[in-house]
Design a protein around this motif. Structure first.
Motif, mmCIF file in Angstrom:
data_model
loop_
_atom_site.group_PDB
_atom_site.id
_atom_site.type_symbol
_atom_site.label_atom_id
_atom_site.label_comp_id
_atom_site.label_asym_id
_atom_site.label_seq_id
_atom_site.Cartn_x
_atom_site.Cartn_y
_atom_site.Cartn_z
ATOM 1 N N GLU A 12 27.341 47.672 39.114
ATOM 2 C CA GLU A 12 28.221 48.629 39.767
ATOM 3 C C GLU A 12 27.658 49.123 41.088
ATOM 4 O OE1 GLU A 12 29.378 51.727 37.116
ATOM 5 O OE2 GLU A 12 30.230 50.334 35.659
ATOM 6 N N ASP A 13 26.327 49.143 41.231
ATOM 7 C CA ASP A 13 25.725 49.590 42.487
ATOM 8 C C ASP A 13 26.067 48.647 43.633
ATOM 9 O OD1 ASP A 13 24.574 51.768 41.218
ATOM 10 O OD2 ASP A 13 22.721 50.682 40.770
ATOM 11 N N LYS A 14 26.034 47.364 43.379
ATOM 12 C CA LYS A 14 26.340 46.366 44.411
ATOM 13 C C LYS A 14 27.802 45.969 44.417
ATOM 14 C CE LYS A 14 21.664 44.584 44.441
ATOM 15 N NZ LYS A 14 20.797 43.440 44.182
ATOM 16 N N GLY A 15 28.569 46.373 43.402
ATOM 17 C CA GLY A 15 30.005 46.160 43.379
ATOM 18 C C GLY A 15 30.444 44.770 42.972
ATOM 19 N N TYR A 16 29.667 44.070 42.147
ATOM 20 C CA TYR A 16 30.102 42.743 41.738
ATOM 21 C C TYR A 16 30.030 42.557 40.229
ATOM 22 C CZ TYR A 16 25.318 41.115 40.956
ATOM 23 O OH TYR A 16 24.048 40.957 40.471
ATOM 24 N N VAL A 50 33.702 38.651 40.838
ATOM 25 C CA VAL A 50 34.470 39.755 41.404
ATOM 26 C C VAL A 50 33.533 40.547 42.297
ATOM 27 C CG1 VAL A 50 35.806 41.826 40.900
ATOM 28 C CG2 VAL A 50 35.902 39.884 39.339
ATOM 29 N N TYR A 51 33.932 40.719 43.558
ATOM 30 C CA TYR A 51 33.143 41.518 44.495
ATOM 31 C C TYR A 51 34.075 42.522 45.149
ATOM 32 C CZ TYR A 51 30.113 42.871 48.303
ATOM 33 O OH TYR A 51 29.345 43.601 49.178
ATOM 34 N N ASN A 52 33.849 43.795 44.849
ATOM 35 C CA ASN A 52 34.722 44.875 45.304
ATOM 36 C C ASN A 52 36.171 44.540 44.974
ATOM 37 O OD1 ASN A 52 32.612 46.486 46.239
ATOM 38 N ND2 ASN A 52 32.568 45.424 48.186
ATOM 39 N N ARG A 53 37.014 44.257 45.941
ATOM 40 C CA ARG A 53 38.431 43.984 45.686
ATOM 41 C C ARG A 53 38.755 42.497 45.628
ATOM 42 N NH1 ARG A 53 42.139 48.481 48.334
ATOM 43 N NH2 ARG A 53 40.796 50.248 47.993
ATOM 44 N N LEU A 54 37.807 41.634 45.890
ATOM 45 C CA LEU A 54 38.046 40.189 45.888
ATOM 46 C C LEU A 54 37.603 39.560 44.578
ATOM 47 C CD1 LEU A 54 36.759 39.228 49.447
ATOM 48 C CD2 LEU A 54 39.126 39.521 48.722
ATOM 49 N N SER A 55 38.379 38.599 44.095
ATOM 50 C CA SER A 55 37.969 37.853 42.901
ATOM 51 C C SER A 55 38.189 36.362 43.140
ATOM 52 C CB SER A 55 38.748 38.314 41.668
ATOM 53 O OG SER A 55 40.116 38.031 41.814
ATOM 54 N N LEU A 56 37.244 35.576 42.681
ATOM 55 C CA LEU A 56 37.307 34.124 42.777
ATOM 56 C C LEU A 56 37.101 33.580 41.372
ATOM 57 C CD1 LEU A 56 37.425 31.561 44.559
ATOM 58 C CD2 LEU A 56 34.938 31.702 44.712
ATOM 59 N N ASP A 57 38.042 32.759 40.907
ATOM 60 C CA ASP A 57 37.977 32.207 39.559
ATOM 61 C C ASP A 57 38.057 30.691 39.602
ATOM 62 O OD1 ASP A 57 38.002 34.515 37.661
ATOM 63 O OD2 ASP A 57 39.824 34.985 38.781
ATOM 64 N N TYR A 58 37.271 30.064 38.729
ATOM 65 C CA TYR A 58 37.312 28.614 38.558
ATOM 66 C C TYR A 58 37.472 28.327 37.072
ATOM 67 C CZ TYR A 58 35.833 23.845 37.909
ATOM 68 O OH TYR A 58 35.794 22.530 37.540
ATOM 69 N N ALA A 59 38.333 27.381 36.736
ATOM 70 C CA ALA A 59 38.518 26.991 35.334
ATOM 71 C C ALA A 59 38.624 25.478 35.239
ATOM 72 C CB ALA A 59 39.774 27.625 34.757
ATOM 73 N N LEU A 60 38.042 24.940 34.201
ATOM 74 C CA LEU A 60 38.173 23.531 33.858
ATOM 75 C C LEU A 60 38.940 23.498 32.548
ATOM 76 C CD1 LEU A 60 37.431 20.565 34.397
ATOM 77 C CD2 LEU A 60 35.365 20.952 33.060
ATOM 78 N N ALA A 61 40.141 22.913 32.584
ATOM 79 C CA ALA A 61 41.023 22.935 31.414
ATOM 80 C C ALA A 61 41.410 21.519 31.028
ATOM 81 C CB ALA A 61 42.285 23.741 31.720
ATOM 82 N N ILE A 81 44.841 45.083 45.540
ATOM 83 C CA ILE A 81 45.370 45.985 46.559
ATOM 84 C C ILE A 81 45.619 47.398 46.038
ATOM 85 C CG2 ILE A 81 46.387 44.162 47.961
ATOM 86 C CD1 ILE A 81 49.059 44.779 46.663
ATOM 87 N N ASN A 82 45.653 47.574 44.724
ATOM 88 C CA ASN A 82 45.921 48.899 44.159
ATOM 89 C C ASN A 82 44.690 49.545 43.541
ATOM 90 O OD1 ASN A 82 48.637 48.922 44.840
ATOM 91 N ND2 ASN A 82 49.197 47.788 42.999
ATOM 92 N N LYS A 83 43.532 48.965 43.758
ATOM 93 C CA LYS A 83 42.317 49.539 43.179
ATOM 94 C C LYS A 83 41.839 50.702 44.040
ATOM 95 C CE LYS A 83 40.619 45.409 40.930
ATOM 96 N NZ LYS A 83 39.489 44.502 40.776
ATOM 97 N N SER A 84 41.457 51.787 43.390
ATOM 98 C CA SER A 84 40.975 52.956 44.124
ATOM 99 C C SER A 84 39.490 52.790 44.440
ATOM 100 C CB SER A 84 41.204 54.216 43.313
ATOM 101 O OG SER A 84 40.484 54.154 42.102
ATOM 102 N N GLU A 85 39.063 53.350 45.538
ATOM 103 C CA GLU A 85 37.654 53.317 45.951
ATOM 104 C C GLU A 85 36.858 54.276 45.091
ATOM 105 O OE1 GLU A 85 36.132 51.384 48.245
ATOM 106 O OE2 GLU A 85 38.005 50.334 48.572
ATOM 107 N N LYS A 86 35.612 53.931 44.799
ATOM 108 C CA LYS A 86 34.737 54.823 44.016
ATOM 109 C C LYS A 86 34.044 55.818 44.928
ATOM 110 C CE LYS A 86 33.843 51.654 40.302
ATOM 111 N NZ LYS A 86 32.859 50.926 39.543
#
Length: 86
Positions: A12-16, A50-61, A81-86
Protein backbone atom coordinates in the motif's frame (compact mmCIF):
# COMPACT_ATOMS: atom_id res chain seq x y z
CA UNK A 1 -19.38 -23.21 -13.95
CA UNK A 2 -16.10 -21.48 -13.21
CA UNK A 3 -13.90 -21.83 -10.18
CA UNK A 4 -10.57 -20.36 -9.26
CA UNK A 5 -8.24 -18.94 -6.68
CA UNK A 6 -6.23 -15.74 -6.50
CA UNK A 7 -3.22 -14.91 -4.32
CA UNK A 8 -1.29 -11.69 -4.24
CA UNK A 9 1.15 -9.27 -2.72
CA UNK A 10 -0.05 -5.81 -1.74
CA UNK A 11 2.27 -2.87 -1.01
CA UNK A 12 0.00 0.00 0.00
CA UNK A 13 2.93 2.38 0.57
CA UNK A 14 4.08 2.08 -3.04
CA UNK A 15 0.54 1.66 -4.39
CA UNK A 16 0.85 -1.65 -6.21
CA UNK A 17 -0.55 -5.19 -6.12
CA UNK A 18 0.83 -8.30 -7.78
CA UNK A 19 -1.77 -11.06 -8.29
CA UNK A 20 -1.46 -14.68 -9.41
CA UNK A 21 -4.59 -16.52 -10.53
CA UNK A 22 -5.49 -20.06 -11.52
CA UNK A 23 -8.78 -21.73 -12.23
CA UNK A 24 -10.94 -24.21 -14.11
CA UNK A 25 -13.84 -23.58 -16.46
CA UNK A 26 -15.88 -25.11 -19.27
CA UNK A 27 -16.86 -28.29 -17.44
CA UNK A 28 -18.48 -30.56 -20.02
CA UNK A 29 -19.89 -34.05 -19.95
CA UNK A 30 -19.24 -35.72 -23.29
CA UNK A 31 -19.67 -39.06 -24.98
CA UNK A 32 -16.34 -40.68 -25.82
CA UNK A 33 -15.63 -42.81 -28.90
CA UNK A 34 -16.11 -45.99 -26.86
CA UNK A 35 -19.67 -44.89 -25.97
CA UNK A 36 -18.89 -44.10 -22.32
CA UNK A 37 -19.39 -40.69 -20.76
CA UNK A 38 -16.48 -38.56 -19.62
CA UNK A 39 -15.80 -35.09 -18.22
CA UNK A 40 -13.58 -32.41 -19.76
CA UNK A 41 -12.32 -29.30 -17.98
CA UNK A 42 -10.15 -26.44 -19.19
CA UNK A 43 -7.52 -24.80 -16.95
CA UNK A 44 -6.50 -21.14 -16.82
CA UNK A 45 -3.57 -19.28 -15.27
CA UNK A 46 -3.01 -15.55 -15.04
CA UNK A 47 -0.99 -12.69 -13.65
CA UNK A 48 -2.21 -9.23 -12.73
CA UNK A 49 -0.38 -6.04 -11.80
CA UNK A 50 -2.21 -3.07 -10.30
CA UNK A 51 -0.40 0.24 -9.84
CA UNK A 52 -2.48 3.09 -8.44
CA UNK A 53 -5.32 3.39 -11.00
CA UNK A 54 -3.78 1.25 -13.76
CA UNK A 55 -4.14 -2.51 -14.05
CA UNK A 56 -2.50 -4.91 -16.48
CA UNK A 57 -3.73 -8.50 -16.69
CA UNK A 58 -2.45 -11.52 -18.60
CA UNK A 59 -4.25 -14.87 -18.84
CA UNK A 60 -3.47 -18.13 -20.57
CA UNK A 61 -6.71 -20.02 -21.16
CA UNK A 62 -7.48 -23.38 -22.76
CA UNK A 63 -9.42 -23.09 -25.99
CA UNK A 64 -11.46 -25.72 -27.84
CA UNK A 65 -11.86 -29.33 -26.79
CA UNK A 66 -9.66 -30.54 -23.95
CA UNK A 67 -6.29 -31.88 -25.03
CA UNK A 68 -6.12 -30.15 -28.42
CA UNK A 69 -3.17 -28.00 -27.40
CA UNK A 70 -4.77 -24.73 -28.49
CA UNK A 71 -4.60 -21.83 -26.05
CA UNK A 72 -5.71 -18.20 -25.87
CA UNK A 73 -3.38 -15.46 -24.62
CA UNK A 74 -5.50 -12.67 -23.18
CA UNK A 75 -4.04 -9.28 -22.24
CA UNK A 76 -6.10 -6.42 -20.81
CA UNK A 77 -5.35 -2.91 -19.59
CA UNK A 78 -7.67 -1.12 -17.20
CA UNK A 79 -7.93 2.38 -15.77
CA UNK A 80 -9.86 2.96 -12.54
CA UNK A 81 -11.67 6.25 -13.11
CA UNK A 82 -13.93 6.14 -10.04
CA UNK A 83 -11.33 5.24 -7.44
CA UNK A 84 -10.82 7.82 -4.71
CA UNK A 85 -7.33 9.01 -3.78
CA UNK A 86 -5.95 7.96 -0.39
Amino acid sequence: VRMGIEAGLNDEDKGYKLLLRTGLYNFQRETRQNGKFGMTVQPTVGLGIVYNRLSLDYALAGFGAGGTGLYSNIISLGIGINKSEK
